[in-house]
Design a protein around this motif. Structure first.
Motif, mmCIF file in Angstrom:
data_model
loop_
_atom_site.group_PDB
_atom_site.id
_atom_site.type_symbol
_atom_site.label_atom_id
_atom_site.label_comp_id
_atom_site.label_asym_id
_atom_site.label_seq_id
_atom_site.Cartn_x
_atom_site.Cartn_y
_atom_site.Cartn_z
ATOM 1 N N THR A 76 0.858 -1.177 0.000
ATOM 2 C CA THR A 76 0.000 0.000 0.000
ATOM 3 C C THR A 76 0.889 1.220 0.000
ATOM 4 O OG1 THR A 76 -1.533 -1.260 1.330
ATOM 5 C CG2 THR A 76 -1.950 1.096 1.151
ATOM 6 N N PHE A 86 2.003 5.250 0.064
ATOM 7 C CA PHE A 86 1.653 6.315 1.010
ATOM 8 C C PHE A 86 0.471 7.161 0.512
ATOM 9 C CE2 PHE A 86 6.067 5.566 2.532
ATOM 10 C CZ PHE A 86 5.721 5.235 3.825
ATOM 11 N N ASP A 87 0.254 7.150 -0.806
ATOM 12 C CA ASP A 87 -0.903 7.910 -1.308
ATOM 13 C C ASP A 87 -2.177 7.063 -1.309
ATOM 14 O OD1 ASP A 87 -0.531 6.207 -3.401
ATOM 15 O OD2 ASP A 87 0.231 7.723 -4.795
ATOM 16 N N GLY A 88 -2.101 5.865 -0.746
ATOM 17 C CA GLY A 88 -3.300 5.044 -0.605
ATOM 18 C C GLY A 88 -3.484 4.014 -1.708
ATOM 19 N N ARG A 89 -2.792 4.199 -2.846
ATOM 20 C CA ARG A 89 -2.942 3.230 -3.932
ATOM 21 C C ARG A 89 -2.269 1.918 -3.559
ATOM 22 N NH1 ARG A 89 -0.122 4.852 -8.780
ATOM 23 N NH2 ARG A 89 1.184 6.119 -7.407
ATOM 24 N N LYS A 90 -2.668 0.850 -4.257
ATOM 25 C CA LYS A 90 -1.999 -0.428 -4.021
ATOM 26 C C LYS A 90 -1.153 -0.758 -5.239
ATOM 27 C CE LYS A 90 -4.878 -2.779 -0.647
ATOM 28 N NZ LYS A 90 -4.023 -3.065 0.468
ATOM 29 N N ASP A 98 4.986 6.272 9.791
ATOM 30 C CA ASP A 98 4.445 6.921 8.597
ATOM 31 C C ASP A 98 4.881 8.376 8.532
ATOM 32 O OD1 ASP A 98 3.316 4.600 7.942
ATOM 33 O OD2 ASP A 98 1.220 5.238 8.142
ATOM 34 N N GLY A 142 5.975 2.985 -0.461
ATOM 35 C CA GLY A 142 5.020 2.419 0.490
ATOM 36 C C GLY A 142 5.769 1.878 1.685
#
Lengths: 610, 188
Positions: free
Chosen positions: B46, B48-52, B105, B122
Motif C-alpha cells: 500500500t 503512502f498515497d493510498g494506492r496499491k 508513517d 510504500g
C-alpha cells in the motif's frame, strides 16, 4: 571504505550534559547556546496517570454478575489458548533457535531482541500455522539469505564436511595414537614373547637360506666375522647334504633330519648376527640390508619414538589450549554496528585495531567522566594504533574546544572530516567552532546545513534547525566582525589576531605531500631580515585550512603582535623551517601587509619551489 | 625418515589450519545473495498515497526496488541520487518502488517530502517483504527484469550512475554474478 563509526543518535549522547555545560562556560555562552543537544531529549517523561471516573453507578449485584462472567470468559479463553499456543510458541522457538539473527553477532533469532528477529519469528509462526514443516521453513530462509542463516550447517553437500571432518579427525587421531602406542610397546617386547620369538626364529631360518652374505677374511676375529664364517660353513654343509641326497648316498629321512639341524643352526647364527651392534660401514653389504638388522632396530627400545609421542602429546595439548583461549577471547558483544560478526580472533582486525578499540572505549569513558587528561591519552593511543580513525579525531576536537583551543579543534575536526566527509560528530564540532569561536557564521551555516541533510529527523535534527535559526544572518558579508571574548586569561583581546583560510592552488593539488608541514610566517611590514615576528607550524595540514595567528605565536616573548604584518605560508616537504628544498610550496596574502585584527586574510598556496 | 614423516603431517594439517584461519576472516553476510538470477517474490504494497501496487502487475517492465528508512544515514545519502535517476528514466518502461522499513508513517512522509521523492513509495508493515528479499542492511536495492527475475542486488547506498547502468542491464535481463556493497546501516 569509510563508515560511520557512530550512530548519529550517539552524537548527543556521547557528550554528557555536564561536559557540554563546561564547554559553554568556557566559551562564555548562555544556557540557550548550543554545543550539544541536552540529554533529556532521550528520556521523555511518561504522561501522568489518572484514575478514570465512572459516570454512572452500578449496584453490587450487577458488579458481582459482571465479575463472575468476566472470570468465566477469561478461564474459557485462557484454557483455549493454553491448548494451542504453547505448542505453536515452542515450535516457533525451536526453529528460531536454529536460525541466525541477520543483524546480530552470533545470536539466534530466538534469542535476539532486535525488531528484525521479531519479524523473522513472526514469519516462522505464520508458516507453521500454514502447515509447513520445520525443514520447509528453514529452507525458505536459506533461499532468501543463503546457508549462513542456519546456525547449524546442513548435513548434505559441501557443508557436510563441517560435520564429518571433526569426527574423521577424531577417529584418525585415535587410530594414529593407538598405532604409535602399539608400535612402541611392540618394540619393547620383541624379545620377551615366546610366540613372537618363534616367528623370529622362522624368519631367521628363511633369511639364512635366502640371503647371500660375504664371507669375511680369515684374519678377521670379530664376533661378526666368526658368525659369518660359521654361517658360510653351514650353508656349504647344506649344499653337500643336498648333493649326497641327490646322488643317493643319503636316505630321505636322514637328509630331512640333517637338513633341519643345519637350518636351525643357521637360524640361530642369523639371530646372533642380528643381535650384534651394527657393523662398521665399510663392511656393510650395501645391496642387501639384512632383515636381522631391522629386527635389531625393532628390538632396541626406541628413544626417538618415545620422544615423538611425548612431543606430539605436548603439541596437541598446547594447540588445544591456544585454540580454547583464543576462541573464548574472541567472543564478545559487538562493539558497534559496523563491528565484525565473527569476533576478533583472526577476523582480519589486527591487534592494533583491537588496541585502538580498547583505547577508544577508555577514552570515551574518561571523556564522559570529564577526565580529560586521561581521555587525551586514550585518544592519542587510539590514533597511534589507527591514525585514520575519524571518531578519535573528533573527540580530540571536542577536548580541544573544552580547553579553549579553537584552532586546534578545527584542525582535529578537519582531519576527521577528511577521513569521513559526512561524519556527523565532526560536522557538529566544526560547525560549533566556526559559529561560537570563529564567528564565521556563513561557514557554520554551511556546515549545519550539510549536517541537516544527513541527520535523520529527531531531537538532533530539531537542535540543528534551532542552531541554524540562531546563527545571525549577515547582510551579504562572509564573516562577522570578531567579538572580543570575555576571557580573563587572554593577555590581549581576541581581536589581536589574524585569521583566514589557506587553500592550495588547484594546479598544485596533485603535488602536495601529505606528510609536509605548513608554516605560517608573519613578518612586520617593512621590516628587514631577521627572525619572523610570529610563526605557526601545522603538521600534516588538511586543506582548506582555517588559521589564526595571535600573540601566542610570537617568537620573541614580549614582542607585541600588532601593526601591519606580511603573512606568507610555506608547505615544507621535510618539515624543517630552516631548510628549503625542491617540492616546497609557498603562497602569500595577496593584500599584504595585513592589519592585525583582519579576519579574512585568505591565502592561496600557488608557488612550487623547483 | 622421521623428518619426511613430519613434513607429511605438516602437509596434511597445514592446509586444514589455513582453511580454518581463512574462515575466521570471512563475514558470512558477504556471501553473495542466493536471490540473484532468481524470480523476485511477488508482493503487494500500500503506497503512502493510498494506492496499491503489486509486483506481478509490473511484468514487462524493469523494476528498481529500494528498501530504506528515514533513520538510516546512508539512505539519506542516496535519496537525491535515486530521485535524480528516476527523473532521467521516468518516461521509459521502468518502475521505481521505495519500501520503507521499520519506520513511522510520519517520519517516512517527512523523508519523502524533504528529498522531493516522486516515485511510488510504500511501507512494509510486517517486515515480510524485507524477509522475502533477504535484507539485513539498508538501504538495499534490487533490480528486477521484465520477466520478474532479480538481476542485481546492492547493499548500502548506491549512486545514480550505477542505478541507471544496472537498470539498463535489468531491461536486457542481464543478471550480475555478485551483489554490490556500499555504506549501510544494519536494520534494527
Amino acid at each position: 571504505m569509510i563508515t560511520f563509526h557512530t550512530d548519529p543518535k550517539q552524537l548527543s549522547s556521547v557528550i554528557p550534559a555536564k561536559a557540554a555545560l563546561r564547554i559553554r562556560t568556557k566559551f562564555g555562552l548562555g544556557s540557550n547556546s548550543i554545543i550539544f543537544p541536552p540529554r533529556s531529549f532521550f528520556a521523555p517523561s511518561p504522561p501522568p496517570r489518572r484514575r478514570g471516573k465512572s459516570e454512572g453507578r452500578l449496584t453490587s449485584s450487577t458488579l458481582a454478575i459482571i465479575g463472575a462472567l468476566t472470570i468465566f470468559l477469561f478461564l474459557l479463553v485462557s484454557s483455549a489458548i493454553a491448548a494451542t499456543a504453547p505448542d505453536l510458541e515452542d515450535r516457533t522457538r525451536e526453529i528460531a533457535t536454529e536460525l541466525r539473527c541477520v543483524v546480530c553477532q552470533n545470536l539466534s533469532v530466538a534469542d535476539s531482541p532486535s525488531e528484525m528477529a521479531q519479524q523473522m519469528r513472526a514469519v516462522v509462526r505464520e508458516q507453521l500455522q500454514a502447515g509447513k514443516t520445520p525443514e520447509q521453513i528453514k529452507e525458505f530462509f536459506v533461499s532468501k539469505y543463503g546457508e549462513w542463516v542456519l546456525l547449524k550447517p546442513k548435513t548434505s553437500g559441501f557443508s557436510a564436511l563441517l560435520w564429518i571432518l571433526p569426527y574423521a579427525a577424531l577417529i584418525l587421531g585415535i587410530v594414529a595414537a593407538l598405532w604409535f602406542v602399539r608400535r612402541w610397546s611392540k618394540a619393547k617386547k620383541t624379545r620377551r614373547e615366546p610366540a613372537q620369538q618363534a616367528a623370529v626364529t622362522v624368519q631367521a631360518q628363511n633369511d639364512f637360506l635366502t640371503q647371500n652374505l660375504e664371507v669375511p677374511d680369515i684374519e678377521d676375529t670379530s664376533a661378526r666375522a666368526r658368525l659369518l664364517r660359521e654361517r658360510g660353513r653351514l650353508k656349504d654343509e647344506l649344499s653337500e647334504l643336498e648333493f649326497d641326497f641327490q646322488s643317493g648316498k643319503l636316505s630321505e629321512t636322514d637328509y630331512q633330519t640333517l637338513k633341519r639341524e643345519s637350518e636351525t643352526k643357521g637360524g640361530t647364527v642369523m639371530q646372533q648376527l642380528g643381535a650384534l651392534p651394527p657393523e662398521p660401514v665399510t663392511k656393510t653389504p650395501k645391496e642387501t640390508p639384512t632383515r636381522a638388522a631391522e629386527q635389531n632396530k625393532l628390538a632396541r627400545p626406541s628413544r626417538f619414538r618415545a620422544w615423538q609421542v611425548v612431543a606430539g602429546g605436548v603439541f596437541l595439548l598446547l594447540f588445544g589450549l591456544a585454540l580454547g583461549v583464543m576462541l573464548t577471547q574472541s567472543i564478545r558483544p559487538r562493539a558497534s554496528e559496523n563491528d565484525t560478526m565473527t569476533g576478533d580472533f583472526m577476523t582480519g582486525t589486527t591487534p592494533a585495531a583491537g588496541d585502538a578499540r580498547v583505547a577508544m572505549n577508555e577514552g570515551k569513558q574518561a571523556f564522559s567522566q570529564q577526565d580529560f587528561p586521561k581521555a587525551i591519552d586514550s585518544f592519542k593511543k587510539a590514533l597511534a594504533a589507527d591514525p585514520n580513525n575519524p571518531e578519535a579525531h573528533a573527540y580530540m576536537g571536542f577536548i580541544l574546544i573544552q580547553a579553549g583551543h579553537g584552532d586546534g579543534a578545527l584542525m582535529a575536526f578537519d582531519k576527521a572530516l577528511s577521513l569521513a566527509p559526512n561524519f556527523p560528530m565532526a560536522l557538529w564540532g566544526r560547525g560549533t567552532v566556526l559559529y561560537q569561536d570563529k564567528k564565521d557564521y556563513a561557514g557554520a551555516r554551511e556546515i549545519f546545513e550539510r549536517l541537516l541533510k544527513i541527520v535523520p529527523p529527531g531531537e538532533e535534527r530539531n537542535e540543528i534547525t534551532k542552531v541554524l535559526a540562531e546563527i545571525p544572518t549577515g547582510a551579504g558579508e562572509k564573516k562577522q566582525p570578531v567579538v572580543p571574548a570575555p576571557s580573563a586569561s587572554a593577555p590581549q583581546p581576541r581581536s589581536a589576531q589574524i585569521t583566514g583560510t589557506i587553500t592550495i592552488d588547484p594546479k598544485l593539488k596533485a603535488s602536495v605531500d601529505p606528510n609536509a608541514a605548513l608554516f605560517i610566517i608573519a613578518r612586520p611590514a617593512g621590516g628587514a631580515a631577521g627572525p619572523p615576528l610570529a610563526v605557526k607550524k601545522i603538521d600534516k595540514p588538511v586543506f582548506p585550512l582555517a588559521y589564526s595567528l595571535s600573540q601566542e605565536n610570537v617568537m620573541m616573548q614580549g614582542t607585541p603582535f600588532a601593526g601591519k604584518i606580511n603573512i606568507t605560508v610555506r608547505l615544507d616537504k621535510d618539515g624543517n623551517a630552516v631548510t628549503r628544498g625542491p617540492g616546497d610550496m609557498t603562497g602569500d596574502y595577496k593584500k599584504n601587509p595585513a592589519e592585525v585584527g583582519v579576519n579574512n586574510a585568505d591565502i592561496v598556496v600557488d608557488q612550487l619551489t623547483q | 625418515m622421521p623428518w619426511r614423516r613430519l613434513v607429511l603431517i605438516g602437509v596434511i594439517i597445514g592446509p586444514i589450519l589455513g582453511l580454518l584461519a581463512f574462515g575466521f576472516t570471512r563475514d558470512a553476510r558477504y556471501i553473495s545473495s542466493p536471490l540473484l538470477a532468481q524470480p523476485a517474490t511477488p508482493f503487494t504494497i500500500t503506497l503512502f498515497d493510498g494506492r496499491k501496487l503489486a509486483l506481478d502487475e509490473l511484468r514487462g517492465k524493469a523494476v528498481f526496488l529500494n528498501f530504506w528508512a528515514s533513520w538510516c544515514p546512508p539512505c539519506r545519502a542516496e535519496a537525491r541520487d535515486l530521485e535524480a535517476a528516476w527523473q532521467k528514466v521516468k518516461d521509459k518502461n521502468l518502475v521505481f518502488i521505495g519500501v520503507a522499513l521499520q519506520d513511522t508513517d510520519q517520519n517516512s512522509l517527512e523523508f519523502l517530502k524533504e528529498f522531493d521523492v516522486t516515485y511510488p513509495n510504500g511501507k512494509d508493515e510486517t517486515g515480510k517483504i524485507a524477509v522475502d528479499y533477504g535484507t539485513w542492511g539498508i538501504p538495499e536495492s534490487f533490480f528486477i527484469d521484465p520477466q520478474g527475475r532479480i538481476t542485481y542486488k546492492h547493499v548500502g547506498s548506491i549512486r545514480a550512475a550505477l542505478v541507471l547502468t544496472k537498470l539498463e542491464e535489468a531491461a536486457k535481463s542481464i543478471a550480475s554474478a555478485q551483489e554490490g556493497k556500499g555504506d549501510y546501516s544494519p536494520i534494527k
